[in-house]
Design an enzyme around this catalytic site. Structure first.
Site, PDB file in Angstrom:
ATOM      1  CE1 TYR A 346     -52.581 -31.391  30.106  1.00  0.00           C
ATOM      2  CE2 TYR A 346     -53.020 -32.320  32.238  1.00  0.00           C
ATOM      3  CZ  TYR A 346     -53.339 -31.521  31.343  1.00  0.00           C
ATOM      4  OH  TYR A 346     -53.918 -30.412  31.582  1.00  0.00           O
ATOM      5  CB  CYS A 373     -66.774 -46.813  27.855  1.00  0.00           C
ATOM      6  SG  CYS A 373     -68.326 -47.269  29.042  1.00  0.00           S
TER       7      CYS A 373
HETATM    8  N1  LLP Z   1     -50.862 -18.294  36.071  1.00  0.00           N
HETATM    9  C1  LLP Z   1     -51.248 -18.539  34.792  1.00  0.00           C
HETATM   10  C2  LLP Z   1     -51.386 -17.482  33.844  1.00  0.00           C
HETATM   11  C3  LLP Z   1     -51.664 -19.758  34.356  1.00  0.00           C
HETATM   12  O1  LLP Z   1     -51.903 -20.190  33.066  1.00  0.00           O
HETATM   13  C4  LLP Z   1     -51.265 -21.000  35.048  1.00  0.00           C
HETATM   14  C5  LLP Z   1     -51.612 -22.491  34.800  1.00  0.00           C
HETATM   15  C6  LLP Z   1     -50.863 -20.721  36.494  1.00  0.00           C
HETATM   16  C7  LLP Z   1     -50.609 -19.388  36.803  1.00  0.00           C
HETATM   17  C8  LLP Z   1     -50.627 -21.811  37.441  1.00  0.00           C
HETATM   18  O2  LLP Z   1     -49.595 -22.657  37.268  1.00  0.00           O
HETATM   19  P1  LLP Z   1     -49.368 -24.017  38.308  1.00  0.00           P
HETATM   20  O3  LLP Z   1     -48.671 -23.046  39.322  1.00  0.00           O
HETATM   21  O4  LLP Z   1     -50.331 -24.411  38.714  1.00  0.00           O
HETATM   22  O5  LLP Z   1     -48.437 -24.755  37.362  1.00  0.00           O
HETATM   23  N2  LLP Z   1     -53.920 -28.691  33.713  1.00  0.00           N
HETATM   24  C9  LLP Z   1     -52.571 -28.749  33.792  1.00  0.00           C
HETATM   25  C10 LLP Z   1     -52.173 -27.479  34.117  1.00  0.00           C
HETATM   26  C11 LLP Z   1     -52.508 -26.503  33.251  1.00  0.00           C
HETATM   27  C12 LLP Z   1     -51.920 -24.994  33.758  1.00  0.00           C
HETATM   28  C13 LLP Z   1     -52.569 -23.937  33.331  1.00  0.00           C
HETATM   29  N3  LLP Z   1     -52.185 -22.778  33.748  1.00  0.00           N
HETATM   30  C14 LLP Z   1     -52.242 -30.081  34.436  1.00  0.00           C
HETATM   31  O6  LLP Z   1     -53.079 -30.639  35.151  1.00  0.00           O
HETATM   32  O7  LLP Z   1     -51.098 -30.201  34.671  1.00  0.00           O
END
Ligand code: LLP
Length: 445
Positions: A346, A373
């Site tokens: 990202y 790598c």
């Molecule tokens: N609820 C649902 C339905 C979600 O899909 C997500 C995150 C959350 C709650 C929690 O969101 P948060 O509060 O953590 O922003 N891997 C990515 C983030 C993907 C989030 C996916 N869904 C990153 O590293 O930024």
């Protein structure tokens, strides 16, 4: 870029004593020696402080008016110890797979406080959740509802009626990285609001004798700093609540407005939880009172990142440094995209410091790269650091969310250990993976 000392270190979990970085009262250089590197650190103090802040801005102000529930999105950092903290703090958890569910079960997490999200839950996952007694399913479409009903019908031992919320796609665009937007009209998540698709599913759920249909859910994206898209999405959801009442005389009794509240990685001006939540809760209460003429629904949120991101840090040992004449100065560390995929996936930015040289001037500009790598395996570009040498301990900040949970064994690198720190005490909560574990499921020809 600004010196690290100006920014993240304002958080009281960080201290500098005799030139050494302390994390929640623990000496980071000693932790690196004791547990090895790369090493994930999590601050229990900070996690609990965040949950407390949420409670103070989202739960306590509305006591007597309506029930507000915090549901930790465990995908951000999913471990047994984190489940234990959530249980102890009295909050619920959201899981999105059989694996996260298994982690909750392994922690003995109360089933009625688990919510099962996800756009393609398998029959096996649904069955295992129902057998455990999972309280709520955030259903992503009619076919999932049918699987839930059929699993219940086929299993006489499942005697309860799980609460069901439908995840909707409100069609709003949040201002964040494209990969982190989840509520666009054309999305793989949620049910579309087109009349001919939406209402038959709602009607079916209301009339189901096997599930307890209670409401709607939306999640518009992640790492957000503006309340406007939440309010836009909420307005669309409330309009559906009104139509559902008009068509079926059914009052939606639960609304889940998702997570996505931004965390501070570099120098963002993080918003207080109340900035997002007060207008949302007030709008819901007012709508139920003025438009529906009924008591407000139970309101839940699903924050992940905002609870754990800033509670985490990663320690690495510096290896080679390379100064390309007329080019970049590279500092290599013993981890990289395997323990933090976010910069390559990202273009996420992080701050760092040399934990054993905290009093030295940051007059070197370097690029910190990992040992994978891939030329994209760059953790931080243009970091301002003291002159680094091999053996120094490099700390990257705000790595508590989506780093351990997205870690991989790419290039055969091992998943680091996780240590939970709390006011000077350190506790191993995830052991470092071993080379034997790396090949344990592999079979010779
Ligand atoms: N609820 C649902 C339905 C979600 O899909 C997500 C995150 C959350 C709650 C929690 O969101 P948060 O509060 O953590 O922003 N891997 C990515 C983030 C993907 C989030 C996916 N869904 C990153 O590293 O930024």
């Amino acid at each position: 870029m600004e010196n690290i000392n100006e920014s993240i270190l304002k958080n009281p979990i960080y201290e500098v004593r005799a030139g050494v970085l302390f994390f929640d009262g623990c000496n980071t250089v000693e932790l690196a020696q004791k547990y090895g590197t790369p090493l994930y650190l999590m601050s229990e103090t900070e996690i609990v402080r965040r949950i407390d802040e949420l409670r103070k801005s989202f739960v306590e102000p509305y006591v007597g008016k309506t029930d507000c529930r915090i549901v930790y999105a465990s995908k951000a950092f999913c471990t047994i110890a984190m489940m234990n903290i959530c249980e102890r703090e009295g909050i619920s958890v959201d899981v999105v797979s059989g694996g996260e569910l298994h982690t909750a079960k392994a922690a003995g997490f109360p089933a009625d406080r688990i919510e099962f999200n996800g756009n393609n839950k398998t029959r096996e996952e649904i069955e295992s959740a129902l057998l455990y007694g999972v309280g709520r399913f955030i259903v992503d479409g009619l076919s999932e509802l049918k699987i839930i009903e059929s699993v219940i019908a086929d299993n006489p031992s499942i005697t309860y009626h799980p609460k069901i919320l439908f995840r909707i796609t409100p069609g709003v665009t949040a201002d964040t990285h494209d990969h982190l937007k989840t509520a666009k009209k054309d999305s793989k998540f949620g049910i579309p609001l087109a009349e001919e698709v939406f209402f038959p599913q709602i009607e079916r759920a209301i009339n189901s004798e096997l599930v307890d249909y209670v409401g709607l859910h939306f999640h518009i994206g992640s790492q957000l700093f503006d309340v406007k898209p939440y309010l836009d999405a909420l307005e669309i959801a409330l309009e559906k609540v009104r139509e559902i009442k008009e068509r079926y005389g059914f009052v939606v009794s639960e609304l889940n407005v998702g997570g996505g509240f931004g965390a501070c990685y570099v120098d963002e001006d993080r918003k207080q939880f109340g900035y997002f939540l007060a207008p949302v809760v007030e709008k819901i209460i007012e709508f139920y009172d003025n438009v529906l003429g009924t008591d407000p629904p139970e309101i839940s949120i699903e924050p992940g990142r905002s609870i754990v991101a800033e509670a985490g840090a990663t320690l690495y040992t510096v290896g080679q440094t390379k100064d390309i004449p007329g080019g970049t100065k590279y500092i290599s560390v013993d981890g990289g995209m395997g323990d933090n995929i976010r910069p390559s996936l990202y273009q996420a930015e992080y701050f760092s410091a040399i934990a054993n040289k905290m009093d030295s001037p940051c007059d070197d500009t370097v690029t910190i790269c990992g040992k994978n790598c891939e030329s994209g395996d760059i953790l931080i570009r243009n970091a301002q650091l003291p002159l680094a040498s091999s053996g120094d301990i490099l700390c990257t900040f705000s790595t508590g969310a989506y780093c351990y949970s997205m870690s991989s064994n790419y290039n055969g690198n091992l998943i680091p250990a996780v240590v939970l720190c709390s006011d000077g005490k350190d506790k191993l909560i995830v052991k470092r993976q071993t080379n034997d574990q790396l090949v344990q499921n592999q079979l010779p020809l």
